[in-house]
Write a protein that holds these residues in place. Sequence first.
Motif, short mmCIF file in Angstrom:
data_model
loop_
_atom_site.label_atom_id
_atom_site.label_comp_id
_atom_site.label_asym_id
_atom_site.label_seq_id
_atom_site.Cartn_x
_atom_site.Cartn_y
_atom_site.Cartn_z
N ARG A 60 0.79 -1.23 0.00
CA ARG A 60 0.00 0.00 0.00
C ARG A 60 0.82 1.28 0.00
O ARG A 60 0.30 2.36 -0.26
CB ARG A 60 -0.95 0.01 1.20
N GLU A 108 13.35 10.01 4.20
CA GLU A 108 14.82 10.17 4.29
C GLU A 108 15.54 9.21 3.35
O GLU A 108 16.56 9.55 2.77
CB GLU A 108 15.27 9.96 5.74
N GLU A 128 8.21 12.69 12.55
CA GLU A 128 8.93 12.29 13.76
C GLU A 128 8.57 13.17 14.96
O GLU A 128 8.51 12.71 16.09
CB GLU A 128 10.43 12.32 13.52
N ARG A 284 -9.60 -1.97 19.32
CA ARG A 284 -9.63 -3.41 19.61
C ARG A 284 -10.48 -3.68 20.84
O ARG A 284 -10.08 -3.36 21.97
CB ARG A 284 -8.21 -3.94 19.80
N1 T1G Z 1 6.36 1.51 12.63
C1 T1G Z 1 5.69 0.39 13.05
N2 T1G Z 1 4.38 0.16 12.82
C2 T1G Z 1 3.71 1.12 12.14
C3 T1G Z 1 4.33 2.30 11.68
C4 T1G Z 1 5.70 2.48 11.95
N3 T1G Z 1 6.38 3.55 11.52
N4 T1G Z 1 3.37 3.05 11.05
C5 T1G Z 1 2.23 2.35 11.11
N5 T1G Z 1 2.42 1.19 11.77
C6 T1G Z 1 1.43 0.15 12.00
C7 T1G Z 1 0.28 0.62 12.87
O1 T1G Z 1 0.62 0.49 14.24
C8 T1G Z 1 -0.82 -0.32 12.45
O2 T1G Z 1 -0.54 -1.56 13.05
C9 T1G Z 1 -0.57 -0.49 10.95
O3 T1G Z 1 0.82 -0.16 10.75
C10 T1G Z 1 -1.43 0.40 10.11
O4 T1G Z 1 -1.22 1.74 10.60
C11 T1G Z 1 14.74 7.52 11.50
C12 T1G Z 1 13.07 7.77 13.58
C13 T1G Z 1 1.57 5.27 7.59
C14 T1G Z 1 -0.13 7.10 7.55
O5 T1G Z 1 5.55 8.31 12.28
O6 T1G Z 1 1.38 7.83 10.14
O7 T1G Z 1 11.07 7.24 10.80
O8 T1G Z 1 -2.65 -1.70 14.37
O9 T1G Z 1 -3.57 2.05 11.40
O10 T1G Z 1 -4.39 4.79 9.15
O11 T1G Z 1 13.94 9.66 11.08
O12 T1G Z 1 0.40 4.48 10.12
O13 T1G Z 1 -2.43 -2.89 12.16
O14 T1G Z 1 -1.12 -3.66 14.17
O15 T1G Z 1 -1.98 4.00 11.20
O16 T1G Z 1 -3.56 3.70 6.97
C15 T1G Z 1 8.10 8.03 11.37
C16 T1G Z 1 3.53 6.57 11.44
C17 T1G Z 1 8.65 6.94 12.24
C18 T1G Z 1 4.53 7.19 10.47
C19 T1G Z 1 -0.84 4.72 7.72
N6 T1G Z 1 6.90 7.58 10.69
N7 T1G Z 1 2.44 5.91 10.73
O17 T1G Z 1 -2.04 5.11 8.36
O18 T1G Z 1 -2.85 2.83 9.13
S1 T1G Z 1 10.08 7.47 13.12
C20 T1G Z 1 5.69 7.74 11.24
C21 T1G Z 1 1.42 6.61 10.19
C22 T1G Z 1 11.25 7.63 11.91
C23 T1G Z 1 13.51 8.32 11.20
C24 T1G Z 1 12.52 8.31 12.32
C25 T1G Z 1 0.29 5.80 9.64
C26 T1G Z 1 0.25 5.74 8.11
P1 T1G Z 1 -1.76 -2.53 13.47
P2 T1G Z 1 -2.46 2.72 10.69
P3 T1G Z 1 -3.31 4.13 8.37
#
Ligand code: T1G
Length: 692
Positions: A60, A108, A128, A284
């Motif tokens: 996706r 990144e 972040e 949930r």
């Molecule tokens: N890591 C692990 N799990 C994640 C995840 C992530 N980054 N993002 C989403 N999930 C899981 C979420 O818990 C859920 O799990 C499922 O994916 C669907 O998510 C080095 C340090 C991408 C817009 O902050 O914004 O990169 O409940 O329900 O509504 O600089 O997820 O199914 O078990 O939210 O369609 C930065 C966070 C990380 C993005 C999708 N990135 N995610 O939204 O689905 S830090 C983020 C989102 C980083 C670097 C730094 C949203 C989404 P489950 P969802 P959605």
Amino acid sequence: MVAITEAVSLEKDGEIGMLWIDNPPVNALGHLVRKGLADGMEQAEKDDEIRAVVVICKGRTFCAGADIREFGKPPKAPHLPDVLNRFDQCQKPIIAAIHGTAFGGGLETALSSHFRVAVASARFGLPEVKLGLLPGAGGTQRMPRLIGPEKALAMITSGNPIGADKALEDGLIDEIIDGDLVEGAVGFAKQVLSENRPMVRVRDLSEKIARADAQIFDDFRKQLARCARGFEAPQACVDTVEAAVAKSFEDGLTYERKRFEELMNGSQSAAQRYYFFAERQVARIPDVTKDTVTMDIQKVGIIGAGTMGGGIAMNFANAGIPVTLVEAKQEFLDRGLGVIRKNYDISASRGKISSDDVDKRMELISGTIRMEDLADVDLVIEAVYENINLKKEIFSRLDNICKDGAILATNTSYLDVNEIAAQTARPESVLGLHFFSPANVMRLLEIVRAEKTSIPVLATAMAIAKKIKKIAVVVGVCYGFAGNRMFAQRKRESEKLILEGALPAQVDRVIYDFGFPMGPFALADLIGIDLGWDKDNSNSRTMQEMLCEQGRFGQKNGKGYYNYAEGSRAPGPAPEIDDLIVAFSQKKGYIRREISDEEILQRCIYPIINEGAKILEEKIAVRPSDLDVIWVNGYGWPVYRGGPMFYADLVGLDKVLDVLKKFQAEHGDDFKPAPLLEQLVSEGKNFGSLNA
Ligand code: T1G
């Protein structure tokens, strides 16, 4: 196609190497992805047949960031910054092919590629900061070089995404691909080769940072001090982007790593990462399985066109769902519809929606003074004033008017939903939908599950809540359900504290400094001191009666606990009220004393925690983190402190218990510790251990 790791494979399309990432659900950059990218890049570089590499994702979305679940655990090499520096140094052009959400480490990864192409629906963000972090894999150093420090600051400090059009306009991407991404990306890569286009290493770009206006950093700092008060990460983001301008790339990377690790190890990021999952956990419900059949809600009826009914109606119109608004009299209906129109016009004047949107949404809201007009709606939400007899009478009528299977919901904040359900022959279709005012703005919705509410009805309510963009938390029936029942504890204690020796300004300062948008007395002025005031029987027995008898209703008429200058919402001093409080407390026999800020904070916060423990014991809420989601979204609890239950774990349940026992000895059983709290302490556990 050669598997590099379980999550990454390398495929050759002629002279183009396709580095596929496949790590559902969002292609998070977990260890297997990072290792696969590093080794895959190595392999592609050594393969003479490959002249360019496309990095692309299955499923996706392009990588949505680092794997948040790995945080807090021992980091496993290769680390993302190191992998991305390999990308930088690659001798062959790398093209990032983006769809879905290229967020965080995902963006990144794209920034350390030499070119970026995307489908028109792609979104790009560095969220972040919402996790209490900053982009820790070069984003704070590369983004300013590519799109300029000011645009980079806006993206990094807000964490909000931009679309492909703006990304192209800002120079974040090189091309928007029409049609198939694979085909478009391969075509782009071949074009780069055929034109022998110079590889663009973002780290080497200097023009946009060279002409940076140094003033923007302090401007952002000032703005963030207001709109992100108390948050550490946004200020660190400004510092690291400033470093991109002031330092060499390598030194800037080192500085970014230092600040990233400080935040990662701090309590604020722990709280915000916890909250990220807590907000997803609320959906949930143990006995509601994902395959539960739900009803399709195509038409909604709302009873009551007052503040709540009007706000609730807007939520459904905003989601494109037709609403029939019922009022007892045409004049009330006209007034209610007028307020809705005014709210939309204000949003349009602020550019949030177009005037065309206003018209479309207003067309979706029809009004009537006949409840019979709700005969064919799928869901009715009753939003009349808090009178149990009136609500029972309405539900009894609705039961006879509405079609079989229609869901009947009450927006009551406190009253017994079981008692209301008992007025109908369809208790399985009755539940509470407790919106928070203003209903068209506040994201929180408490779904009140009554004893006989059926699972399909509950699942339907959860689905419709998601459709109207609410964060729905399922709670049980009790006075005040969860949020308001916990809130009542703080209200009681704050009102006792000003009789015992504190004054509103001190209590409000302590709560404001903790991170709430305002303290309990400024909040009382905002909500209205006269809410629930029994004018006919008022006799100066409480501060509310005293204030209302003096016509001091709060912000609405310029004076309450505080005085308000004409047209201002800022609480100003009211020495006359301070004197009134002192006199009132002495009349009540209190011997006023100096009260410390610490006691005020503990007296206002710990009873909230204690009541949360009781709510969990009574199974009114499913898990502690649900209560945290309620408080962050319904009562302004600062997300960088996680929520009352997370905060209790941070303080230490043993300390919370000791303080409650001390207060119980001094101030009585309002502080009697909940058995669950005692049990957890005796077992050496915390609330987090209950967040299954
Ligand atoms: N890591 C692990 N799990 C994640 C995840 C992530 N980054 N993002 C989403 N999930 C899981 C979420 O818990 C859920 O799990 C499922 O994916 C669907 O998510 C080095 C340090 C991408 C817009 O902050 O914004 O990169 O409940 O329900 O509504 O600089 O997820 O199914 O078990 O939210 O369609 C930065 C966070 C990380 C993005 C999708 N990135 N995610 O939204 O689905 S830090 C983020 C989102 C980083 C670097 C730094 C949203 C989404 P489950 P969802 P959605």
